[in-house]
Enzyme design. Structure first.
Site, PDB file in Angstrom:
ATOM      1  N   GLY A 165       0.844  -1.199   0.000  1.00 13.41           N
ATOM      2  CA  GLY A 165       0.000   0.000   0.000  1.00 13.41           C
ATOM      3  C   GLY A 165       0.873   1.241   0.000  1.00 13.41           C
ATOM      4  O   GLY A 165       0.545   2.253   0.627  1.00 13.41           O
ATOM      5  N   ASP A 213      -1.982   0.265  17.026  1.00 15.94           N
ATOM      6  CA  ASP A 213      -2.996   1.210  17.477  1.00 15.94           C
ATOM      7  C   ASP A 213      -2.205   2.486  17.695  1.00 15.94           C
ATOM      8  O   ASP A 213      -1.426   2.586  18.657  1.00 15.94           O
ATOM      9  CB  ASP A 213      -3.635   0.748  18.781  1.00 15.94           C
ATOM     10  CG  ASP A 213      -4.714   1.714  19.229  1.00 15.94           C
ATOM     11  OD1 ASP A 213      -4.481   2.940  19.134  1.00 15.94           O
ATOM     12  OD2 ASP A 213      -5.787   1.283  19.669  1.00 15.94           O
ATOM     13  N   HIS A 214      -2.351   3.449  16.794  1.00 13.81           N
ATOM     14  CA  HIS A 214      -1.402   4.562  16.842  1.00 13.81           C
ATOM     15  C   HIS A 214      -1.538   5.407  18.114  1.00 13.81           C
ATOM     16  O   HIS A 214      -0.634   6.135  18.478  1.00 13.81           O
ATOM     17  CB  HIS A 214      -1.460   5.427  15.568  1.00 13.81           C
ATOM     18  CG  HIS A 214      -2.624   6.362  15.515  1.00 13.81           C
ATOM     19  ND1 HIS A 214      -3.883   5.962  15.162  1.00 13.81           N
ATOM     20  CD2 HIS A 214      -2.720   7.687  15.762  1.00 13.81           C
ATOM     21  CE1 HIS A 214      -4.698   7.002  15.199  1.00 13.81           C
ATOM     22  NE2 HIS A 214      -4.019   8.069  15.558  1.00 13.81           N
ATOM     23  N   ASP A 254     -14.463   2.513  14.568  1.00 13.99           N
ATOM     24  CA  ASP A 254     -13.303   3.297  14.132  1.00 13.99           C
ATOM     25  C   ASP A 254     -12.467   3.783  15.320  1.00 13.99           C
ATOM     26  O   ASP A 254     -11.242   3.822  15.248  1.00 13.99           O
ATOM     27  CB  ASP A 254     -13.810   4.498  13.313  1.00 13.99           C
ATOM     28  CG  ASP A 254     -12.683   5.292  12.674  1.00 13.99           C
ATOM     29  OD1 ASP A 254     -11.808   4.653  12.067  1.00 13.99           O
ATOM     30  OD2 ASP A 254     -12.683   6.532  12.771  1.00 13.99           O
ATOM     31  N   HIS A 257      -8.806   2.659  20.019  1.00 13.35           N
ATOM     32  CA  HIS A 257      -8.137   3.728  20.769  1.00 13.35           C
ATOM     33  C   HIS A 257      -8.762   4.002  22.145  1.00 13.35           C
ATOM     34  O   HIS A 257      -8.059   4.129  23.140  1.00 13.35           O
ATOM     35  CB  HIS A 257      -8.163   5.038  19.972  1.00 13.35           C
ATOM     36  CG  HIS A 257      -7.754   4.888  18.538  1.00 13.35           C
ATOM     37  ND1 HIS A 257      -6.707   4.099  18.146  1.00 13.35           N
ATOM     38  CD2 HIS A 257      -8.248   5.431  17.393  1.00 13.35           C
ATOM     39  CE1 HIS A 257      -6.573   4.169  16.821  1.00 13.35           C
ATOM     40  NE2 HIS A 257      -7.499   4.966  16.345  1.00 13.35           N
TER      41      HIS A 257
HETATM   42  C1  BG6 Z   1      -7.980   6.814  13.186  1.00 12.08           C
HETATM   43  C2  BG6 Z   1      -9.379   6.839  12.681  1.00 12.08           C
HETATM   44  O1  BG6 Z   1      -7.681   5.561  13.740  1.00 12.08           O
HETATM   45  O2  BG6 Z   1      -7.821   7.801  14.184  1.00 12.08           O
HETATM   46  C3  BG6 Z   1      -9.734   8.212  12.149  1.00 12.08           C
HETATM   47  O3  BG6 Z   1      -9.543   5.881  11.662  1.00 12.08           O
HETATM   48  C4  BG6 Z   1      -9.453   9.268  13.173  1.00 12.08           C
HETATM   49  O4  BG6 Z   1     -11.097   8.270  11.748  1.00 12.08           O
HETATM   50  C5  BG6 Z   1      -8.053   9.119  13.716  1.00 12.08           C
HETATM   51  O5  BG6 Z   1      -9.590  10.519  12.531  1.00 12.08           O
HETATM   52  C6  BG6 Z   1      -7.813  10.057  14.883  1.00 12.08           C
HETATM   53  O6  BG6 Z   1      -6.470  10.010  15.208  1.00 12.08           O
HETATM   54  P1  BG6 Z   1      -5.746  11.238  15.882  1.00 12.08           P
HETATM   55  O7  BG6 Z   1      -4.354  10.768  16.130  1.00 12.08           O
HETATM   56  O8  BG6 Z   1      -5.835  12.382  14.907  1.00 12.08           O
HETATM   57  O9  BG6 Z   1      -6.524  11.532  17.121  1.00 12.08           O
END
Ligand code: BG6
Length: 496
Positions: free
Chosen positions: A14, A182-183, A240, A245
């Site tokens: 990707g 999971d960022h 989502d 998160h």
């Molecule tokens: C992502 C979602 O995992 O996290 C998005 O798919 C969301 O929809 C985003 O906008 C939010 O991340 P952050 O780091 O901007 O709070």
């Protein structure tokens, strides 16, 4: 192996997509200039459309410019880009994998990476399983060094589909070779939750149902669905944001201190929290969860359209863009303490914050019954500000015995960091070094889906008749406020 300067090839599936361009290339570059990558690395971009290495390298440079990375020295960028290669690819075609394998072998030689391989799936989730299986069947996982699979969300869309996907990838990679991203777990202040809790004798003794009345976690966004409607229509805010998160933040806030700061220990404490989450019966969902969908409105002085008018959404869409919920954790520490969560798109501000509200004094001399309470509150600012604020009471100056609220602030942005590393930079580095602590274990994914499934099933069965029910630029539907009011609480304002 020098674990601080790991050697590896990184295959990005990707590589022409948004994630690769916005997050991965800039993060790899920052690791490179930060001296965290040895010269022994190579990146292979894989995607469907044909492209030469040179074209790909130009894309990478553009991505760095887009990410506002100062390009002080062209020679350094060129040196960096010489580690990038492109491989056009068809996910289902055996030959594609075999030629990729040949490229990997030759780059392994060229960069002397000792056979270490990271396969990063930054693409449409429907291909995750196929790619993992083919990597194995075509021999790409047969390597002299280590191999790791990095996988982006969504990891399934409910419990059964997540299990099915997991079985497929587990066939090719063992659990300790799988890095589920999971960022949020890469964010500086999310990582700080454990430090605040477990490195301060001031907080940990109070961190329980004797002293905390409720915990509130808000993650609000001002952006709308953008061009992601085809994904979002099927996902909605619950899948989502909440399944991953938000529940991860709940787990970090609620877990017991791990016996050591090691991957297994930390994860198993988080798993215990997720196991103790009170499951919500399909008939009770309305008592615990609120959903919303944004209407037209105004954000930062600009008029915006409603969700149902966005490109690619259904005119009668039942997809929620906002969720608020009350979670209960049935264990000794947390019995009776509600954890409120809320997240949504097109809200007033972009902000992620955690509020820990402490209980009142048993007999509060300064705030007699019936008067406005001013409980102590600890706020953990995750983003865009990074820091903590402690709200306490003090005497107002002069002869009166009145009190004034005082804020004790610590701002991580201004004290600690010229530039705290981006979540992806940190997570990539962890993966390169083989540290999986800040990635989600399968047990966490499985338990999160089990919790989420009854809510999403209830919402799929019962269409939301009041959608759209909040104006863009607001803090969500009024039912979200009522959710707390019926327990005698209110959402703390985000500028608190
Ligand atoms: C992502 C979602 O995992 O996290 C998005 O798919 C969301 O929809 C985003 O906008 C939010 O991340 P952050 O780091 O901007 O709070």
């Amino acid at each position: 192996m020098n674990i601080e300067n790991p050697k590896s090839l990184i295959v990005i599936f990707g590589a022409t997509g948004d994630l690769a361009n916005r997050k991965l290339f800039p993060s790899i570059y920052r690791l490179f200039i930060g001296g965290k990558l040895s010269k022994h690395f190579g990146v292979i971009g894989v995607a469907r459309r044909p492209k030469t290495n040179d074209e790909f390298r130009t894309n990478v440079k553009e991505a760095l410019q887009e990410a506002s990375i100062p390009v002080s020295d062209e020679a350094i960028i060129d040196e960096f880009c010489r580690h990038f290669f492109y491989h056009p690819f068809d996910v289902t075609n055996k030959d594609s994998y075999q030629s990729l394998n040949q490229l990997l072998s030759s780059l392994d030689e060229q960069f002397q990476v000792g056979g270490n391989r990271i396969f990063y799936l930054a693409m449409a989730p429907e291909f995750f399983g196929t790619i993992a299986s083919k990597l194995k069947s075509e021999g790409l996982t047969d390597t002299a060094g280590w191999k790791r699979l990095v996988i982006e969300k969504p990891f399934g869309h409910n419990s059964p589909s997540a299990e099915e996907l997991n079985e497929k990838i587990r066939d090719a990679f063992s659990e300790d070779e799988i890095y589920r991203i999971d960022h949020y777990l890469g964010k500086e202040m999310v990582q700080n939750i454990e430090v605040i809790r477990f490195a301060n004798a001031l907080f940990e003794p109070l961190w329980n149902n004797r002293y905390i009345s409720n915990i509130q976690i808000t993650s609000s966004e001002t952006l709308g669905v953008g061009d992601r409607a085809s994904y979002y229509e099927k996902s909605g805010a619950l899948r989502d944001m909440v399944q991953n998160h938000m529940l991860q933040m709940v787990a970090l806030l609620a877990m017991e201190p791990p016996s050591r700061l090691q991957t297994e220990e930390v994860r198993s404490e988080k798993v215990k929290v997720l196991r103790s989450l009170r499951r919500i019966h399909i008939d009770e969902v309305d008592d615990y969860f609120v959903r919303g969908q944004y209407d037209r409105g105004t954000i930062n002085g600009k008029e915006t359209i409603g969700y149902r008018e966005e490109n690619g959404t259904e005119p009668e869409s039942n997809t929620e863009t906002f969720v608020a919920g009350k979670l209960l954790i049935d264990n000794f520490r947390w019995a009776g303490v509600p954890f409120y969560i809320r997240t949504g798109k097109r809200m007033t501000v972009k902000s992620t914050k955690i509020v820990i509200e402490f209980k009142d004094m048993p007999m509060n001399l300064y705030f007699p019954a019936g008067e406005e309470r001013r409980p102590n509150v600890l706020v953990i600012h995750i983003q865009p500000d990074e820091g903590i604020t402690l709200h306490i009471n003090a005497k107002s100056s002069g002869p009166s015995s009145g009190t004034i609220p005082i804020k004790m602030d610590y701002s991580n942005n201004s004290v600690n960091s010229m530039n705290t590393p981006e979540a992806y930079e940190r997570l990539l580095y962890d993966c390169l070094r083989g540290d999986a602590t800040n990635f989600t274990h399968w047990d966490e994914v499985a338990l999160s889906w089990k919790f989420i499934d009854s809510i999403s099933e209830a919402w799929a069965m019962r269409k939301a008749n009041d959608f759209p029910n909040y104006a863009a630029g607001s803090m969500g539907p009024t039912q979200s406020d009522m959710l707390l009011e019926k327990d005698g609480f209110h959402w703390w304002p985000l500028d608190h």
